[in-house]
Design an enzyme around this catalytic site. Structure first.
Site, short mmCIF file in Angstrom:
data_model
loop_
_atom_site.label_atom_id
_atom_site.label_comp_id
_atom_site.label_asym_id
_atom_site.label_seq_id
_atom_site.Cartn_x
_atom_site.Cartn_y
_atom_site.Cartn_z
N SER A 47 0.81 -1.22 0.00
CA SER A 47 0.00 0.00 0.00
C SER A 47 0.84 1.27 0.00
O SER A 47 0.33 2.34 -0.33
CB SER A 47 -0.93 0.00 1.22
OG SER A 47 -1.77 -1.13 1.22
N HIS A 48 2.11 1.19 0.40
CA HIS A 48 2.92 2.41 0.44
C HIS A 48 4.21 2.30 -0.35
O HIS A 48 4.98 3.26 -0.41
CB HIS A 48 3.25 2.78 1.89
CG HIS A 48 4.18 1.83 2.58
ND1 HIS A 48 5.53 1.78 2.31
CD2 HIS A 48 3.96 0.88 3.51
CE1 HIS A 48 6.10 0.85 3.05
NE2 HIS A 48 5.17 0.28 3.80
N VAL A 174 -7.58 -13.58 10.43
CA VAL A 174 -7.28 -14.96 10.79
C VAL A 174 -7.04 -15.05 12.29
O VAL A 174 -6.28 -14.26 12.86
CB VAL A 174 -6.04 -15.47 10.02
CG1 VAL A 174 -5.63 -16.86 10.50
CG2 VAL A 174 -6.30 -15.47 8.52
N HIS A 225 11.52 1.82 7.29
CA HIS A 225 12.34 2.38 6.22
C HIS A 225 11.74 3.74 5.85
O HIS A 225 10.54 3.86 5.63
CB HIS A 225 12.34 1.43 5.02
CG HIS A 225 12.78 2.07 3.74
ND1 HIS A 225 14.07 2.50 3.54
CD2 HIS A 225 12.11 2.34 2.60
CE1 HIS A 225 14.16 3.01 2.33
NE2 HIS A 225 12.99 2.94 1.74
N TYR A 260 17.71 6.06 -2.63
CA TYR A 260 17.12 5.98 -3.97
C TYR A 260 16.13 7.13 -4.12
O TYR A 260 15.63 7.70 -3.13
CB TYR A 260 16.44 4.63 -4.21
CG TYR A 260 15.26 4.31 -3.33
CD1 TYR A 260 13.97 4.65 -3.70
CD2 TYR A 260 15.44 3.66 -2.12
CE1 TYR A 260 12.88 4.36 -2.90
CE2 TYR A 260 14.36 3.35 -1.30
CZ TYR A 260 13.08 3.71 -1.69
OH TYR A 260 12.00 3.41 -0.89
N THR A 360 9.28 -5.67 -6.93
CA THR A 360 10.06 -5.91 -8.14
C THR A 360 9.94 -7.34 -8.64
O THR A 360 10.02 -7.59 -9.85
CB THR A 360 11.54 -5.57 -7.88
OG1 THR A 360 11.63 -4.22 -7.43
CG2 THR A 360 12.39 -5.76 -9.12
N TYR A 532 26.72 -42.56 -6.30
CA TYR A 532 26.54 -41.12 -6.52
C TYR A 532 25.29 -40.94 -7.34
O TYR A 532 25.06 -41.65 -8.33
CB TYR A 532 27.75 -40.52 -7.25
CG TYR A 532 27.53 -39.07 -7.65
CD1 TYR A 532 27.81 -38.05 -6.74
CD2 TYR A 532 27.05 -38.73 -8.90
CE1 TYR A 532 27.60 -36.71 -7.09
CE2 TYR A 532 26.85 -37.40 -9.26
CZ TYR A 532 27.12 -36.40 -8.36
OH TYR A 532 26.91 -35.08 -8.70
N ASP A 545 22.67 -33.01 -5.48
CA ASP A 545 23.39 -34.25 -5.71
C ASP A 545 23.82 -34.81 -4.36
O ASP A 545 23.95 -34.07 -3.37
CB ASP A 545 24.58 -34.07 -6.65
CG ASP A 545 25.71 -33.25 -6.06
OD1 ASP A 545 25.45 -32.40 -5.16
OD2 ASP A 545 26.86 -33.43 -6.47
N GLU A 651 36.12 -40.93 3.18
CA GLU A 651 35.26 -40.15 4.07
C GLU A 651 34.99 -41.04 5.28
O GLU A 651 34.60 -42.20 5.12
CB GLU A 651 33.97 -39.73 3.39
CG GLU A 651 34.17 -38.67 2.32
CD GLU A 651 32.86 -38.10 1.78
OE1 GLU A 651 31.79 -38.42 2.35
OE2 GLU A 651 32.91 -37.34 0.79
#
Length: 824
Positions: A47-48, A174, A225, A260, A360, A532, A545, A651
């Site tokens: 809204s802003h 809610v 902000h 900005y 954006t 693998y 993976d 390992e």
């Protein structure tokens, strides 16, 4: 209001309306959208929001969402007014460092397909007549950055979705949720309950509160902000042709001062991130009906605007003395890592999240959410935004506040790709952590773990080595010690702490069948066999993976990535639920913190291991790609004969309480053999010259296993598995791109990742990962190239910080291509 729906969306801001709009496009209209505020000016961030839409982003996924969003907004209309005004955008450089950063961002634009160009001060002046061009070094211009009109866009998408049959209800709050058989089954509101198969939380700054009502954490920090509009300025009135044109100037970013700007007819708008973080508790945010003003707009704090005002006047002298016509502290959402939170929450099946969404990227994210909820795949790699990526401690209130505050402080900073967080550190360490500290480890934060990048104790090893040097940007978060550790691993042996790998135990009578469906390779092998494999999405793209070891008739140990492990776990749990596999047939346990791991790799590795074990660790005792239980001193450990370093080695996994003793025993036994404790900086160098792919960089959900060169890890003979149809189709049609190994021809050239790859001056791909290979003495980069260019010997260029360097497609792998060292 209906009492049941397939999907209930909470929030009618830009995220909720966008998702509803795209659900309608898919023909899914059994949907109810509710909001505590009025439609469509609901009182949230939408809204802003000032509406500046800059597309350039270090994330390919975010840039892709942005490009789709601006195109979508441009096609939306309410009362003859468009959802976007294409004015272009300019990022200013007030310092040499920022000018270099703009060159890097221009490289990102080429990689992601965003038009742009670097401008000199006089060229910037022509586009921004009110600027003092003597205060800048130049700017980065994108012609199709735009002013988005988020309220109009939300309304237009809401109207379209409503026309398709989706219900919207404002002023519905809610109050709770109901669960049935562990799933969300209904949304409870002050206007009644709505039964639902799926619930999507798009509550924005109220998201953490809604999450609490549902019993799931939503790692989001609302932050204040500042935004200011000046009084009317004569020069802007002239530029706007007496108020007929909303803006005659492009959008402006002055990131050196975290600012900005945009023109509002004859007023100048100023957005300010240059103030101390001002976090807001989501629980205290009032709904629209109770707020004295718009609930996402708080009282302006002038003391936080002083530095911003000085920096603004320095760039735009016409603003000096101008009064403020409007000023407020607006609230926006900041996740701990700056990325959105998307997907079905692992803690509550059926409860989906779409939070931390900026204007954006909103339409792109809404489209991805719609496809994900309906088709099971978002259509784009969303690894960075998966809501399940955080460990539990990363969702605590203090962690989210501190990391969210850091995100706010750094929102416009020049951030190195390897830059490390400065807050909330030391929270997740391995049993060997004090040994790393004693070695002078430089730590990197990886999914909240502290991992040694290199050890200062190894600095003397650099003395007699001809190691390449780095300077400037390339030298940040880098040390020549990484090279010395890589050389030591190749010549003798390296010891690596791999405790951070995610360790999952999959067990039960359906374990083999289930894993063969969720993974691409055949893991239904003999006990002790290591495989693998990849986890694919329906498009054949590589989600992750991993290495899977059969440890029993109905038991498997899965080792997957540090950063991707929790997302992999959530994905498998979701597939298991869809197949109706209860705990009597399948169990998946996360044992990451129960066990630690050590990588012992190098030509001396077997001799070192044999010195601390009475078990047979010969090639016959532990063959390549096999696993055995052995004794190391007093400890029983599982060893896997595999090596991410591309050398002979193992390992080794053992219960976490025994990790430090095992590490110490190996260090002592390895001393006569030249064993060196190493960090992941060296390991990345070793893996890239061996041709091993890096998940999240070389491997993504947008590229198939065939394109990634991992077709050998996909077993088409075993029956159905996720992604099989896509792989079959691509096998028949041929791959459009291939992951190629490139070597830079200039010995001094560097690449860090995401740089554009060019042919005849035109972008043809981008660097997915890069590092120096100390054994092959080359800077190596991976990149997906069109098949026509994916030929050994083909010449291309890589652009790094504005400079172009020639590169050559090389054999893959460069090091030990026949794998003889691994099998020694």
């Amino acid at each position: 209001m209906r009492d049941r729906a397939r999907i209930v969306i909470i929030g009618a801001g830009i995220a909720g309306t966008s998702t509803a709009y795209h659900l309608a496009k898919l023909g899914v209209t059994d949907v109810v959208v509710i909001d505590q505020g009025p439609l469509f000016r609901t009182g949230g961030s939408t809204s802003h929001a000032p509406g500046g839409m800059f597309q350039t982003n270090t994330s390919r996924t975010m840039a892709s969402w942005a490009r789709y969003t601006i195109q979508t907004f441009a096609g939306l209309e309410v009362d003859g007014k468009s959802g976007a005004a294409f004015l272009g955008g300019i990022e200013l450089a007030e310092t040499p460092a920022r000018m270099q950063e703009l060159k890097r961002r221009r490289g990102l634009q080429q990689s992601w397909g965003i038009p742009g160009e670097i401008l000199g001060p006089s060229e910037v002046k022509r586009m921004i007549p009110i600027i003092d061009e003597t205060k800048i070094h130049g700017g980065l211009y994108v012609p199709d950055d735009c002013i988005g009109r988020p309220l109009l866009a939300a309304e237009a998408m809401g109207i379209a979705a409503r026309a398709a049959g989706i219900d919207f209800h404002g002023e519905v709050e809610v109050t709770g949720f109901e669960r049935t058989d562990g799933r969300v089954s209904a949304v409870v509101t002050d206007k009644g309950r709505i039964e639902a198969e799926m619930v999507l939380c798009c509550a924005g700054i109220w998201g953490p509160k809604v999450g609490r009502l549902a019993g799931v954490p939503i790692a989001l920090q609302p932050m204040q902000h500042q935004y200011v509009k000046t009084e009317a300025l004569g020069i802007l009135k002239e530029l706007s042709q007496g108020g007929a044109v909303e803006s005659a100037m492009p959008l402006i970013r002055a990131q050196d001062h975290s600012l900005y700007f945009r023109q509002h007819f004859d007023q100048f708008g100023i957005g300010n991130y240059r103030h101390a973080p001002l976090p807001v508790d989501a629980e205290t945010l009032l709904p629209f009906r109770l707020a004295p003003r718009m609930p996402s707009c708080m009282e302006f704090t002038p003391e936080h605007f002083e530095e911003c005002h000085r920096a603004t006047v320095n760039l735009f002298p016409v603003v000096a003395g101008a009064a403020q016509a409007d000023a407020f502290n607006g609230i926006f959402s900041f996740p701990p890592d700056g990325m959105p939170l998307m997907g079905e929450h692992a803690d509550l099946p059926g409860f989906w999240v779409c939070e931390g969404v900026w204007i954006t990227h909103s339409a792109g994210i809404g489209r991805s959410m719609a496809h994900w909820m309906v088709e099971g795949d978002p259509g784009i790699d969303v690894r960075e935004a998966d809501v399940n990526r955080f460990a539990r401690f990363q969702t605590t209130r203090r962690y989210v506040n501190d990391r969210g505050s850091q995100q706010y402080r750094e929102v416009y900073d020049i951030i190195h790709p390897l830059a490390q967080p400065s807050v909330a550190r030391g929270l997740r360490t391995s049993p060997m952590h004090d040994r790393h500290v004693a070695n002078g480890a430089h730590f990197w934060d990886v999914a909240g773990w502290e991992r040694p990048a290199w050890n200062e104790a190894n600095a003397p090893l650099t003395a007699n080595l001809a190691l390449p040097k780095r300077e400037g940007w390339a030298a940040e978060e880098w040390s020549p010690i990484q090279g010395a550790e890589a050389v030591a691993t190749r010549s003798a042996a390296g010891l690596y702490d791999i405790s951070t790998f995610t360790k999952l135990v999959v067990e039960g009578p359906e374990a083999a069948r289930f894993l063969n469906y969720v993974l691409a390779n055949d893991v239904d092998k003999a006990v002790g066999q290591v495989v693998y494999t990849c986890m694919l999405n329906p498009r054949g793209g590589v989600i992750s993976d991993m290495v899977v070891t059969r440890t029993g008739a109905d038991e498997f140990l899965m080792l997957t990535g540090t950063g991707s492990g929790l997302s992999d776990l959530a994905h498998m749990q979701k597939v298991a639920r869809a197949k109706g596999l209860g705990s009597d047939r399948l169990r998946i346990r996360n044992v990451t913190h129960e066990y630690c791991g050590i990588g012992l790799w190098g030509p001396k590795a077997r001799e070192i291991l044999a010195a601390v074990s009475d078990s047979d660790v010969s090639d016959a005792g532990v063959p390549y790609y096999k696993s055995r239980l052995i004794q190391i001193g007093y400890v029983e450990a599982r060893v896997l004969r595999i090596s991410y370093a591309g050398e002979l080695g193992f390992e080794i996994y053992m219960p976490a309480p025994h990790g430090r003793a095992t590490w110490d025993a190996l260090v002592e036994a390895g001393a006569p053999h030249g064993l060196v404790a190493c960090g992941i900086g060296a390991l990345d160098s070793l893996r890239i010259e061996k041709g091993y792919r890096l998940a999240g960089a070389d491997l993504t959900g947008d590229r198939t296993a065939l394109e990634a060169g991992l077709g050998w890890s996909v077993n088409m003979k075993k029956g159905d598995f996720i992604g099989r149809a896509a792989i079959e189709a691509q096998k028949a049609a041929g791959v459009p791109t291939r992951l190629c190994c490139l070597t830079l021809d200039d010995d001094t050239a560097v690449a860090l990742g995401k740089e554009p790859v060019l042919k005849d001056g035109a972008p043809v791909g981008y660097v997915t990962s890069a590092n120096y290979g100390y054994a092959v003495r080359k800077m190596i980069a991976f990149a997906y190239l069109p098949v026509a260019l994916a030929t050994v010997g083909e010449s291309v260029e890589i652009e790094y910080l504005g400079a172009r360097y020639s590169a050559t497609v090389a054999n893959d792998p460069l090091f030990d291509p026949e794998g003889k060292k691994l099998r020694a």
